[in-house]
Design an enzyme around this catalytic site. Structure first.
Site, PDB file in Angstrom:
ATOM      1  N   LYS A 103       0.845  -1.197   0.000  1.00 54.01           N
ATOM      2  CA  LYS A 103       0.000   0.000   0.000  1.00 54.01           C
ATOM      3  C   LYS A 103       0.881   1.248   0.000  1.00 54.01           C
ATOM      4  CE  LYS A 103      -4.002   1.944   2.511  1.00 54.01           C
ATOM      5  NZ  LYS A 103      -4.909   1.746   3.645  1.00 54.01           N
ATOM      6  N   SER A 178      -9.883   1.697   2.608  1.00 53.50           N
ATOM      7  CA  SER A 178      -8.973   2.468   1.784  1.00 53.50           C
ATOM      8  C   SER A 178      -7.904   1.630   1.084  1.00 53.50           C
ATOM      9  CB  SER A 178      -8.285   3.546   2.624  1.00 53.50           C
ATOM     10  OG  SER A 178      -7.440   2.958   3.600  1.00 53.50           O
ATOM     11  N   SER A 202     -10.032  -0.591   6.898  1.00 51.23           N
ATOM     12  CA  SER A 202      -9.429  -0.381   5.574  1.00 51.23           C
ATOM     13  C   SER A 202      -8.696  -1.577   4.987  1.00 51.23           C
ATOM     14  CB  SER A 202      -8.471   0.813   5.621  1.00 51.23           C
ATOM     15  OG  SER A 202      -9.201   2.006   5.560  1.00 51.23           O
TER      16      SER A 202
END
Lengths: 531, 98
Positions: A103, A178, A202
């Site tokens: 990420k 997210s 997330s």
């Protein structure tokens, strides 16, 4: 129940890794742990694995946009170096040679790290996040950095300054967020596993929306060193993978404290000892793969009535209840109970998260790194202009709210009030875990929404976090496991929440469920019942 | 809407947040914040008298270590991220008025 797996090979039909050289499609059907085994056995090389993933990226990335940055040559070069180390016997861990996606809010030395924000467009960190460094030292090879909501503020990956990611199961739908890029990349075979971060769901929610496994460990289990901070008291780094086994193996690796032996890090950086954050717990009980047993006999599982009430989609409710039934049929003691205060979790969470975010994001001021607005004549004007031009609307919304609840005159009424409610929520969970080993429920109230559907009404989007945020407020471990799909083919996730430090219980329950479900699917295929 | 955010409050929050919002953005922010605060007011239904605010879920203790330098000279890498630099230092706009 029909489940569409558009990219990852048909799981039930796959073979156990053999010694023979494998075809590329075959490599992509392996889980991370299976691939690691195949590489150690010499059936596949790390370079072949990386080439297979890069080939898949070539096919689907243009459509899906899982990544912000992909460095193909670097990835192949690293894979070659790792392969040599494996052959020399220097790397023998379960993830050695396995391609991973990271990420883009995890710092990577020498690789751009944007947090999906314009304000960090050209930021190249000089150090690597501890979790990522642990993976690199275990021989995992980074493919690139995945798309996300800007600074992880969002539930759809639509607030990224670099464009949306599409759900591999239905491209007109979001992947969740997210960590949407990480989840979509795992689902699409654009990586073998990924790292995400979970502040309010997330990791778990995009895992649910993309039909993969995602886990948030107990707060403090994984070092946050090098994770760009959002809500520091809530943030945890977690794994996303195709199987529960993968997640257990990844978590074991990233939670380790011994990764920083004296010497030089993978990028030649000085790596003297381990670097942690102030809340890292340095747990000794991180042998998570030891919990992968197919057995739930006598396990006490509680289903909060409030998690199955108003707002929960009918198809999601049905799939989750079916999962609970399957566990009960195999010996778990499943019952409904009242978990109090569920409706207060969202307002408490958004107060605390916005407060911490507004404080953490003060550092983006256009001085030392990142974007700087032009045309400002003095310092304060430059700060304001830089931040106003560099941040997107959702980030500004949360910074404004956070600044308000922390301002003198409102601090007690809003911020401290939320922290008091947090204490009450933690107590409600303590009471629940006195009676249950695990709490079972949905991950999200609906399957993945259509693109563009969520951003027009932020409050409505926040309400979608209702089943995930409590685990962050109370510091609890929780896992999302696929448990079906709705009539449109969009995946549904089952959530198992454990008491603090009880990852092994939820992993065992999740693993058992996964094995039971797979056995059921295989039986359906054999008997022709698969509709 | 129960929470009406005044112009003064918007101005004040803008200063704290170091954000300069355009007229339209500002009105949207005012509306969004009011709505969120209405929602957050739900917490007032709970009697929290006598409950200690909980910032961390575990009793956290500070961990000490020796204060020794472990990294080398990274000024080049760090300054390469700076929007402006001069003589190995970060360059900023004018701080004091002339």
């Amino acid at each position: 129940m029909r489940e569409v797996l558009p990219f990852a090979g048909q799981r039930s039909a796959r073979q156990v890794p053999g010694k023979e050289k494998r075809q590329i499609m075959d490599i992509l059907s392996l889980s991370a742990v299976e691939l690691g085994t195949a590489i150690r056995e010499g059936a596949v090389t790390a370079v072949e694995a990386m080439e297979a993933v890069l080939g898949r990226i070539e096919e689907s990335e243009e459509k899906l946009h899982c990544y912000i940055t992909i460095e193909k040559e670097k990835a192949l070069e690293k894979a070659g170096q790792v392969q040599k180390k494996i052959e020399a016997g220097e790397l023998a861990g379960p993830l050695a040679g396995v391609p991973v996606a990271v990420k883009d809010n995890l710092c990577t030395a020498g690789r751009r790290t944007t947090c999906a924000s314009r304000i960090l467009e050209n930021f190249v960190p000089t150090y690597t996040a501890e979790a990522v460094r642990n993976l690199e030292q275990a021989g995992a090879v980074i493919i690139g950095k995945t798309n996300m909501d800007e600074f992880a503020f969002g539930s759809t990956t639509e607030t990224s300054a670099y464009g949306v990611t599409r759900n591999p199961h239905q491209p007109e739908h979001v992947p969740g967020g997210s960590s949407g890029g990480s989840a979509a990349a795992v689902a699409a075979g654009e990586c073998f596993f990924a790292l995400g971060s979970d502040t309010g769901g997330s990791v778990r929610q995009p895992a649910s929306h993309c039909g993969v496994v995602g886990m948030k460990p107990t707060y403090g289990t994984v070092s946050r060193y090098g994770l760009v901070a959002y809500g520091s008291s809530l943030d945890q780094i977690g794994p996303l993978g195709r199987t529960v086994e993968d997640c257990a193996a990844i978590l074991e690796t990233i939670a380790a404290s011994g990764g920083g032996a004296l010497g030089s890090g993978p990028d030649g950086e000085a790596a003297a000892g381990t670097r942690k954050d102030s809340t890292y717990l340095n747990r000794k009980d991180i042998d998570f793969t030891s919990s992968l047993k197919k057995d739930v006999k006598g396990m006490r599982i509680g289903m909060p009535r409030d998690y199955f009430g108003q707002g929960l989609d009918g198809e999601v409710a049905k799939a989750v209840r079916m999962a609970a039934k399957l566990l009960a049929e195999n010996g778990a003691v499943v019952e409904e109970f009242d978990l109090n205060l569920v409706e207060y979790a969202i307002p408490a969470y958004y107060t605390i998260a916005a407060a911490e975010a507004s404080s953490n994001l003060e550092r983006f001021d256009g001085i030392k790194y990142g974007y700087r607005a032009s045309g400002a004549e003095e310092l304060h004007q430059m700060y304001k202009k830089t931040r106003s031009e560099g941040f997107g609307p959702e980030v500004k919304r949360r910074i404004m709210l956070g600044s308000f609840v922390l301002s003198s005159g409102y601090y007690d009424a809003y911020y401290l009030k939320a922290l008091r409610v947090k204490a009450m929520i933690k107590k409600a969970f303590d009471q629940a875990f006195a009676g249950y080993d695990c709490i079972l429920g949905p991950v999200a109230p609906t399957t993945a929404p259509r693109l563009g559907e969520s951003l027009s009404d932020p409050l409505k989007m926040y309400l979608g976090d209702i089943y995930t945020i409590s685990a962050n407020l109370a510091g609890l471990p929780a896992i999302s496991v696929p448990c079906g799909a709705d009539s449109r083919g969009l995946p549904i996730g089952l959530q198992l929440i454990g008491d603090c430090f009880q990852e092994k219980k939820i992993l065992q329950a999740a693993y058992t469920y996964e094995q039971l479900r797979r056995a059921g699917q295989e039986k359906a295929v054999r008997t022709g019942e698969g509709r | 809407m129960a929470n009406i955010i005044s112009d003064e409050t918007m101005e004040y929050v803008g200063i704290l947040a170091k954000l300069e919002l355009s007229g339209e953005e500002r009105e949207q922010a005012r509306k969004d914040m009011g709505r969120m605060l209405d929602y957050i007011d739900k917490l007032n239904e709970l009697d929290t008298a006598g409950v200690e605010p909980m910032s961390h879920v575990f009793p956290a203790q500070n961990v000490f270590r020796e204060d020794v330098v472990t990294n080398g000279d990274e000024s080049e890498g760090i300054l390469s991220n700076a929007p402006a630099e001069k003589d190995n230092m970060f360059a900023v706009p004018n701080v004091m008025s002339r």
